[in-house]
Design a protein around this motif. Structure first.
Motif, PDB file in Angstrom:
ATOM      1  N   HIS A 174      38.612   1.116   5.757  1.00 27.28           N
ATOM      2  CA  HIS A 174      39.441   1.284   6.734  1.00 27.28           C
ATOM      3  C   HIS A 174      39.166   0.869   7.911  1.00 27.28           C
ATOM      4  O   HIS A 174      38.285   1.174   8.561  1.00 27.28           O
ATOM      5  CB  HIS A 174      40.295   2.634   7.008  1.00 27.28           C
ATOM      6  CG  HIS A 174      40.891   2.984   5.537  1.00 27.28           C
ATOM      7  ND1 HIS A 174      42.188   2.868   5.086  1.00 27.28           N
ATOM      8  CD2 HIS A 174      40.105   3.645   4.297  1.00 27.28           C
ATOM      9  CE1 HIS A 174      42.379   3.711   3.964  1.00 27.28           C
ATOM     10  NE2 HIS A 174      41.445   3.952   3.581  1.00 27.28           N
TER      11      HIS A 174
ATOM     12  N   ASP B 246      45.498  10.293  12.013  1.00 30.08           N
ATOM     13  CA  ASP B 246      45.640   9.270  11.391  1.00 30.08           C
ATOM     14  C   ASP B 246      44.723   9.414  10.132  1.00 30.08           C
ATOM     15  O   ASP B 246      45.101   8.991   8.953  1.00 30.08           O
ATOM     16  CB  ASP B 246      45.490   7.975  12.224  1.00 30.08           C
ATOM     17  CG  ASP B 246      46.481   7.730  13.154  1.00 30.08           C
ATOM     18  OD1 ASP B 246      47.724   8.534  13.130  1.00 30.08           O
ATOM     19  OD2 ASP B 246      46.161   7.384  14.277  1.00 30.08           O
TER      20      ASP B 246
ATOM     21  N   SER C  85      46.780  11.118   1.698  1.00 31.61           N
ATOM     22  CA  SER C  85      47.744  10.093   0.929  1.00 31.61           C
ATOM     23  C   SER C  85      46.860   9.384  -0.328  1.00 31.61           C
ATOM     24  O   SER C  85      47.541   9.659  -1.405  1.00 31.61           O
ATOM     25  CB  SER C  85      48.149   8.875   1.673  1.00 31.61           C
ATOM     26  OG  SER C  85      48.749   7.840   0.903  1.00 31.61           O
ATOM     27  N   TYR C  86      45.412   9.345  -0.170  1.00 26.81           N
ATOM     28  CA  TYR C  86      44.801   8.844  -1.032  1.00 26.81           C
ATOM     29  C   TYR C  86      44.649   9.853  -2.131  1.00 26.81           C
ATOM     30  O   TYR C  86      44.645   9.738  -3.528  1.00 26.81           O
ATOM     31  CB  TYR C  86      43.127   8.423  -0.341  1.00 26.81           C
ATOM     32  CG  TYR C  86      42.407   8.005  -1.590  1.00 26.81           C
ATOM     33  CD1 TYR C  86      42.192   6.582  -1.989  1.00 26.81           C
ATOM     34  CD2 TYR C  86      41.340   8.818  -2.220  1.00 26.81           C
ATOM     35  CE1 TYR C  86      41.485   6.301  -3.020  1.00 26.81           C
ATOM     36  CE2 TYR C  86      40.694   8.415  -3.090  1.00 26.81           C
ATOM     37  CZ  TYR C  86      40.519   7.286  -3.458  1.00 26.81           C
ATOM     38  OH  TYR C  86      39.682   6.823  -4.598  1.00 26.81           O
TER      39      TYR C  86
ATOM     40  N   LYS D 239      45.690  11.694   7.573  1.00 30.34           N
ATOM     41  CA  LYS D 239      46.827  11.507   6.734  1.00 30.34           C
ATOM     42  C   LYS D 239      46.553  10.695   5.679  1.00 30.34           C
ATOM     43  O   LYS D 239      46.792  10.609   4.619  1.00 30.34           O
ATOM     44  CB  LYS D 239      47.835  10.997   7.591  1.00 30.34           C
ATOM     45  CG  LYS D 239      48.771  11.903   8.418  1.00 30.34           C
ATOM     46  CD  LYS D 239      49.738  10.981   9.485  1.00 30.34           C
ATOM     47  CE  LYS D 239      50.481  12.055  10.267  1.00 30.34           C
ATOM     48  NZ  LYS D 239      51.312  11.245  11.262  1.00 30.34           N
ATOM     49  N   THR D 240      45.569   9.762   5.840  1.00 32.22           N
ATOM     50  CA  THR D 240      45.106   8.745   5.118  1.00 32.22           C
ATOM     51  C   THR D 240      44.473   9.203   3.763  1.00 32.22           C
ATOM     52  O   THR D 240      44.344   8.913   2.617  1.00 32.22           O
ATOM     53  CB  THR D 240      44.078   7.683   5.535  1.00 32.22           C
ATOM     54  OG1 THR D 240      44.832   7.013   6.852  1.00 32.22           O
ATOM     55  CG2 THR D 240      43.778   6.574   4.815  1.00 32.22           C
TER      56      THR D 240
END
Length: 468
Positions: free
Chosen positions: A274, A285, A292-293, A288-289
């Protein structure tokens, strides 16, 4: 049937500072309230989290500085419920609302089913949850059960794995050093080993180097490994990017680079980079990534953050140290939430250039020395000795680098590990093992043709050539 606009069942409970259970269904909320022990709010659906948050903001605004509810999150035991829990807890943490993820329907689908099955036991479970939301005793038993089957994730460095009882476990790992000592190279080598040999995913958040720069460092290292001592066959990052090897004035060199590209092609997709070098993320942030993953793939990755001091501040008005402390604490939560290793790289200031690494070197890094489970400082061999010159030490090929284990929550501290660092070729060699294991080029499935086209398998390459 539900008709009309979406609303949150019993949202008025937010008007009081009290423990409140947050469940999915209205019937589940009423089942909890029927015990007479606590209030409950029903979302109606896991899709209504944003609507619930609006209701919470409204209640918080109305109560101003007198808003201290304790939210006990007890959503359904399924994938959708788990994804919703991650989303809800992240938002609640950001606004500073005390919350716990609790289990009140063990052996049942939801609260209503648990009430119908055994009212007395369900009431007792509600009472016990109110007394101890963390459910520490059950949590300890669950933790022990999980760890019985947990295997360490090897780093690829035998000396480091030996100190860490086999490799990486759940927890926060801090690695610090002065500028240009190879922190990124060291951690990237670990990431590639995990991706290639352990076949585990790695989420690599880079805030200084770009994606292609990191990829080139990895390929450079592989060319060095495949050269087997013939350094003229290896490529540095700059020579790789200039592409002179494509001129084929040295066929062996060209063949080595092509082989290295193929090997890298077989595992590089396991290192998900990323790139935050331009739009730098906050730790929220990143959280959250990761959420989500995990929700999207079901996989639990190793997370790497490179590096701590240049994360975007979570509070523009806060001090640097306060923002770093917030970031480190959230990293620890990510590790605990998913039971995964999180590695964060930290940079030292110039005052530490001629001093041996110590806990003091991390003092400007917020609470990293307290929150980490393992803390490692990299230093040049000989630092602190009379007439030591950091610039001269950096000019050596290879550089002699030491990794000092400053903190190891579950093991011994004080060990010093020794490495030879070939900076031109982005390679660290473990010097504590009796001998470096001889490395043979891997049988690669990925293929690259003379024009630079990449094929994911030998079969695909042959089909392109018309051989199949």
């Amino acid at each position: 049937m539900k008709e009309g606009p979406v609303h949150i069942f019993n949202e008025e409970a937010l008007s009081k500072n009290q423990p409140i259970f947050i469940v999915e269904g209205e019937i589940d909320a009423m089942s909890i309230m029927e015990t007479g022990k606590a209030e409950a709010i029903g979302l109606g659906s896991v899709a209504n989290i944003n609507i619930f948050m609006k209701a919470l903001y409204k209640a918080k605004k109305a109560r101003k500085d007198d808003f201290y509810p304790t939210l006990l999150i007890a959503l359904d035991n399924d994938d959708a419920g788990n994804r919703a829990i991650n989303k809800l807890t992240t938002q609640l943490n950001q606004v500073g609302v005390t919350n716990y993820v609790v289990q009140i329907a063990r052996g049942s689908k939801d609260a209503n089913e648990a009430l119908v099955k055994d009212r007395a036991q369900f009431t007792k479970d509600i009472e016990n949850t109110l007394k101890d939301p963390d459910n520490r005793l059950q949590g300890l038993l669950d933790y022990i059960n999980r760890n019985e089957e947990v295997e360490a994730i090897p780093t690829g460095f035998s000396n480091l794995d030996q100190v860490l009882d086999g490799g990486l476990y759940e927890g926060l790992y801090g690695i610090g050093a002065i500028s240009s000592l190879g922190k990124t190279t060291f951690v990237l080598q670990i990431a590639d080993y995990i991706a290639q040999l352990d076949r585990k995913p790695v989420l690599y958040f880079t805030l200084e180097m770009g994606t292609y720069e990191l990829m080139t460092k990895s390929i450079s290292r592989i060319t060095f490994e495949n050269a087997q001592g013939e350094e003229t066959l290896a490529q540095g990052t700059r020579s790789l990017l200039k592409g002179k090897w494509k001129q084929r004035y040295n066929k062996a060199q060209y063949a080595n680079v092509m082989q290295s590209f193929k090997e890298y092609g077989d595992f590089y997709s396991n290192v998900i980079i990323h790139d935050g070098s331009e739009a730098r993320p906050t730790i929220y942030d990143i959280s959250k990534t990761v959420n989500s993953y995990v929700a999207r793939t079901g996989n639990k990755p190793v997370v790497i953050i490179d590096y701590l001091q240049i994360l975007k501040p979570t509070n523009e008005r806060g001090t640097d140290k306060a923002n770093v402390t917030t970031s480190v604490n959230e990293m620890k939560k990510i590790a605990t939430r998913y039971h995964i290793p999180v590695i964060v790289i930290s940079s030292f200031n110039r005052l530490n250039y001629n001093s041996p690494v110590s806990m003091e070197a991390f003092k400007e890094s917020g609470d990293i020395e307290y929150s980490t489970d393992v803390l490692i400082g990299l230093q040049l061999s000989g630092v602190g000795q009379k007439d030591f010159d950091v610039n001269e030490a950096k000019k050596q090929t290879p550089r002699e680098v030491e990794a000092v284990i400053l903190k190891n929550r579950n093991g011994a501290t004080g060990d010093t590990l020794h490495y030879a660092y070939y900076s031109m070729f982005n390679k660290f060699l473990d010097m504590d093992s009796l001998e470096e294991p001889e490395r043979q080029p891997q049988e690669a499935q990925t293929q690259v043709d003379d024009e630079g086209r990449v094929f994911s398998s030998t079969k695909e390459y042959r089909e392109y050539l018309g051989q199949e």
